[in-house]
Structure formats: structure tokens, C-alpha cells
Scaffold this motif. Structure first.
Motif, PDB file in Angstrom:
ATOM      1  N   ARG A 174      -2.449   5.545   3.491  1.00  0.00           N
ATOM      2  CA  ARG A 174      -1.098   5.021   3.658  1.00  0.00           C
ATOM      3  C   ARG A 174      -0.280   5.299   2.401  1.00  0.00           C
ATOM      4  O   ARG A 174      -0.824   5.415   1.306  1.00  0.00           O
ATOM      5  N   ILE A 175       1.020   5.386   2.582  1.00  0.00           N
ATOM      6  CA  ILE A 175       1.937   5.459   1.437  1.00  0.00           C
ATOM      7  C   ILE A 175       2.739   4.173   1.393  1.00  0.00           C
ATOM      8  O   ILE A 175       2.973   3.538   2.420  1.00  0.00           O
ATOM      9  N   LYS A 176       3.154   3.803   0.195  1.00  0.00           N
ATOM     10  CA  LYS A 176       4.004   2.607   0.042  1.00  0.00           C
ATOM     11  C   LYS A 176       5.455   3.055  -0.007  1.00  0.00           C
ATOM     12  O   LYS A 176       5.824   3.922  -0.797  1.00  0.00           O
ATOM     13  N   LEU A 177       6.278   2.468   0.855  1.00  0.00           N
ATOM     14  CA  LEU A 177       7.674   2.850   0.976  1.00  0.00           C
ATOM     15  C   LEU A 177       8.559   2.088  -0.014  1.00  0.00           C
ATOM     16  O   LEU A 177       8.095   1.174  -0.713  1.00  0.00           O
ATOM     17  N   ARG A 178       9.830   2.452  -0.047  1.00  0.00           N
ATOM     18  CA  ARG A 178      10.804   1.910  -0.995  1.00  0.00           C
ATOM     19  C   ARG A 178      10.914   0.394  -0.950  1.00  0.00           C
ATOM     20  O   ARG A 178      11.216  -0.244  -1.965  1.00  0.00           O
ATOM     21  N   ASP A 179      10.700  -0.199   0.230  1.00  0.00           N
ATOM     22  CA  ASP A 179      10.858  -1.649   0.366  1.00  0.00           C
ATOM     23  C   ASP A 179       9.527  -2.391   0.333  1.00  0.00           C
ATOM     24  O   ASP A 179       9.477  -3.577   0.637  1.00  0.00           O
ATOM     25  N   GLY A 180       8.448  -1.690  -0.016  1.00  0.00           N
ATOM     26  CA  GLY A 180       7.136  -2.327  -0.123  1.00  0.00           C
ATOM     27  C   GLY A 180       6.269  -2.216   1.114  1.00  0.00           C
ATOM     28  O   GLY A 180       5.084  -2.563   1.082  1.00  0.00           O
ATOM     29  N   ARG A 181       6.863  -1.755   2.244  1.00  0.00           N
ATOM     30  CA  ARG A 181       6.057  -1.560   3.444  1.00  0.00           C
ATOM     31  C   ARG A 181       5.110  -0.374   3.270  1.00  0.00           C
ATOM     32  O   ARG A 181       5.346   0.518   2.455  1.00  0.00           O
ATOM     33  N   ASN A 182       4.060  -0.368   4.078  1.00  0.00           N
ATOM     34  CA  ASN A 182       3.099   0.727   4.060  1.00  0.00           C
ATOM     35  C   ASN A 182       3.201   1.535   5.349  1.00  0.00           C
ATOM     36  O   ASN A 182       3.388   0.977   6.435  1.00  0.00           O
ATOM     37  N   LEU A 183       3.058   2.847   5.213  1.00  0.00           N
ATOM     38  CA  LEU A 183       3.127   3.755   6.355  1.00  0.00           C
ATOM     39  C   LEU A 183       1.810   4.527   6.426  1.00  0.00           C
ATOM     40  O   LEU A 183       1.437   5.227   5.480  1.00  0.00           O
TER      41      LEU A 183
END
Length: 360
Positions: free
Chosen positions: A56-65
């Protein structure tokens, strides 16, 4: 009994009745609030949530994708594609790769990354999900994985709506784009009223109402699709009545699909952040429509392709024809006997991907 005792005795039931009538509205409100309020999602990696198995990657707002890589190694790839899955699916449902010939992958040096859209699979839900936010998620995925300044985008079914978003918000990042049977939002402005009415009322009555609820009262989408009084979305219920004969034949020929090994992951974080969110976002109020888009490749440095099955019972072919007529820079392809699942036909994905990468 004295007069006073009689008064108290005979007035007691009316007092109870009055109190009951006064309390009932509050009880109903409490029940209604609970019925329409979706449960909290079971976030992957939380104490009561599913375990994390994917990168997973961590997005700009802290969510994970969460994502999954396919094809040739990324560093050796000539063509890099981000694939967006459709309704009620996940990163494993990478039709653009699963049905792609190994020879085509090797000859064209294809690398494909599929990802769980927010809320699906192992990607964190996005309570503020829009077409724009998803396009920015895709851009950030490309940057975090080092896909370069430009990449290809491909979307199947509802994933095609994400492609429209990319064409609107990040066109400068695209080397090319393909939409396969993208849904039509019946409330997009700019389309002839007679056309939208014609295709809207071709749907089953229960689906007309499901889309009305999602568009006009999205806060009722969870209740509408979980209550037992009226038929809800046939798509969420997995009804076979919305598939064409061609679709059913393809399903019959693909009984050995490996989907059963991961299908439980699709909705594991909850219904509201997945299939319900898809209805709300896909058929809600958009900031733009496909008709507002400009050609992202005015010098033919790339191409945009739209593929549609004529016999698709989920997505009306008439609307795709109208979009293609108004946007002549889109390369429009119709499959005469194709239903919604036509990409699963032998050799079809090879043809789609070649048209995207080779501009044919």
C-alpha cells in the motif's frame, strides 16, 4: 370511591396515553436514525478489521491505497498502465491484464498496476470521495510508484468514471486513456432530455428508484439498499436479469475463474464505502460532464478510446454514441453482439490494449 379517587383512577390511562404519544415521535426518530445510519467501516489493520496483505501507499490525507503489479518489471516497461476496476470489484479484478496475451505483454513491454478504489479491498475508505479526489489519488499512486511524468489510464465499467475524472483533472499526466463500458449519469446536464428519459426508463423499476435515491437523497442509500420492504438495486444484489445473453455465455465459459479465492475481500470493510458509495458518487452531482472535456492530445501525441457493447443492458449504447458524436477526438468502438462483459471474450483485451498503445 370518593370523587377525587374516581378522578385519579379514570384519568390515569389517559395520562399514560398522553405520555406514550409524546414519547413515540422520539422513539421513531431514534429508530429511523439507526436505520439510515451506515455502520462504521472495518478498516484494514484496525483491531476489528481485516488484516493487511497487499502493498500500500500512504496518500496526502493519510489514507492508504492498496495495489497490485502485473506484467513486465516496472523498470523494464515500455508502456505503463494504471487500471481502475469496476463496480463491486477489487485490485485482483484486473481485466486489462488477466485476459491479456503473454505475447502482447512481452512484445509491447506492458506493466500494469491495479489498485483497490477507496473503501474496496484493502484501501481505506474516503468519506469525501469525488471524481476529482479519485483522479488525484491515481496521480499520487503514479508518483509514489515512480511511473514517470506520463502514464496510460484504463477503466472498466464504473472504473471508466475515474477515467473521465483523469481526463478532466490530470490530462497533462496521461499518455493515453481507454474507457470500457463506462456508466452514464442520467443527471449530467447538456444531454437531450428525450435521450436521458428514454434510456433511464429502460431500466428495471427497482433500479430507477435506487438511482433516484442515490442522486436526490444519498444519505438514504444505505437504508434503501438494506431495507426489506421494496426491491433495491439489482446490481448490488447480483441479479442475472441485468446481463445479456452474451454476458451469460461468457460467465458460463469462465466457471473456473479464480475470483472465489478473493471475492470476500471486495466488501470486507463494509457496504457503504464500496457499492453504496459507488452509486452516490457515480450518479450524484458532478462538477463537469464528458461533454465539457477538451482534447488532451491536440497534436495526436496520444489517444482516447471508448469501447461499448451494443447489447449491454447496464450501460445504454445510445448515450455513448452521443458522447462520441459530440467529442470527435474520441476513438469510438462498438461491439455488435457485446454485452457488458464483452472484454472477457477471447482476444478482446488484446485488441483494446493494442488500440490504446498503438493508437489504432
Amino acid at each position: 370511591m370518593s370523587t377525587e379517587v374516581n378522578r385519579i383512577f379514570f384519568s390515569f390511562p389517559s395520562e399514560i396515553l398522553g405520555t406514550t404519544l409524546a414519547v413515540l415521535p422520539f422513539g421513531f426518530i431514534a429508530w429511523a436514525y439507526k436505520a439510515i445510519r451506515p455502520p462504521r467501516p472495518k478498516i484494514c489493520g484496525s483491531p476489528d478489521g481485516p488484516r493487511i496483505t497487499a502493498p500500500r501507499i500512504k496518500l496526502r490525507d493519510g489514507r492508504n491505497l492498496a495495489y497490485k503489479e502485473h506484467g513486465v518489471p516496472k523498470d523494464a516497461a515500455k508502456n505503463k498502465i494504471i487500471y481502475v476496476h469496476g463496480f463491486d470489484a477489487c485490485r485482483h479484478d484486473a481485466v486489462a491484464y488477466k485476459n491479456l496475451s503473454p505475447d502482447v505483454v512481452k512484445d509491447l513491454g506492458i506493466y500494469i498496476v491495479s489498485f483497490d478504489r477507496p473503501g474496496y479491498g484493502e484501501s481505506d475508505p474516503d468519506p469525501n470521495l469525488t471524481a476529482k479526489s479519485l483522479a488525484l489519488d491515481i496521480e499520487e499512486l503514479a508518483d509514489k510508484l515512480g511511473l514517470g511524468t506520463k502514464f496510460y489510464i484504463a477503466g472498466f465499467s464504473l472504473g471508466g468514471l475515474a477515467v473521465w475524472g483523469c481526463l478532466k483533472y490530470i490530462p497533462e499526466r496521461l499518455a493515453g486513456a481507454v474507457l470500457v463500458a463506462p456508466p452514464f449519469n442520467y443527471w449530467w446536464p447538456g444531454f437531450p432530455r428525450n435521450l436521458t428519459n428514454e434510456v433511464f426508463y429502460k431500466q428495471k423499476l427497482q433500479d430507477q428508484w435506487s438511482l433516484r435515491v442515490a442522486h436526490y437523497t444519498p444519505w438514504l442509500t444505505y437504508w434503501w439498499n438494506t431495507q426489506k420492504w421494496f426491491p433495491s438495486s439489482s446490481l448490488i444484489a447480483g441479479s442475472m436479469d441485468i446481463l445479456s445473453s452474451h454476458d451469460l455465455e461468457l460467465l458460463s465459459n469462465n466457471k473456473r475463474s479464480d475470483r472465489q479465492s478473493y471475492v470476500a475481500q471486495v466488501r470486507q470493510q463494509g457496504l457503504y464505502g464500496t457499492v453504496h458509495s459507488d452509486l452516490n458518487v457515480g450518479f450524484g452531482n458532478w462538477e463537469f460532464t464528458p461533454l465539457d472535456l477538451e482534447n488532451p492530445f491536440p497534436n495526436n501525441e496520444g489517444s482516447v478510446h471508448l469501447w461499448q457493447g451494443v447489447e449491454d443492458l447496464l450501460v445504454p449504447v445510445e448515450t455513448q454514441r452521443y458522447i462520441a458524436e459530440k467529442l470527435p477526438w474520441i476513438h469510438y468502438h462498438e461491439i455488435q453482439d457485446g454485452g457488458h462483459l464483452f472484454p472477457h471474450a477471447n482476444g478482446m483485451v488484446d485488441t483494446i490494449i493494442k488500440s490504446l498503445l498503438l493508437g489504432k
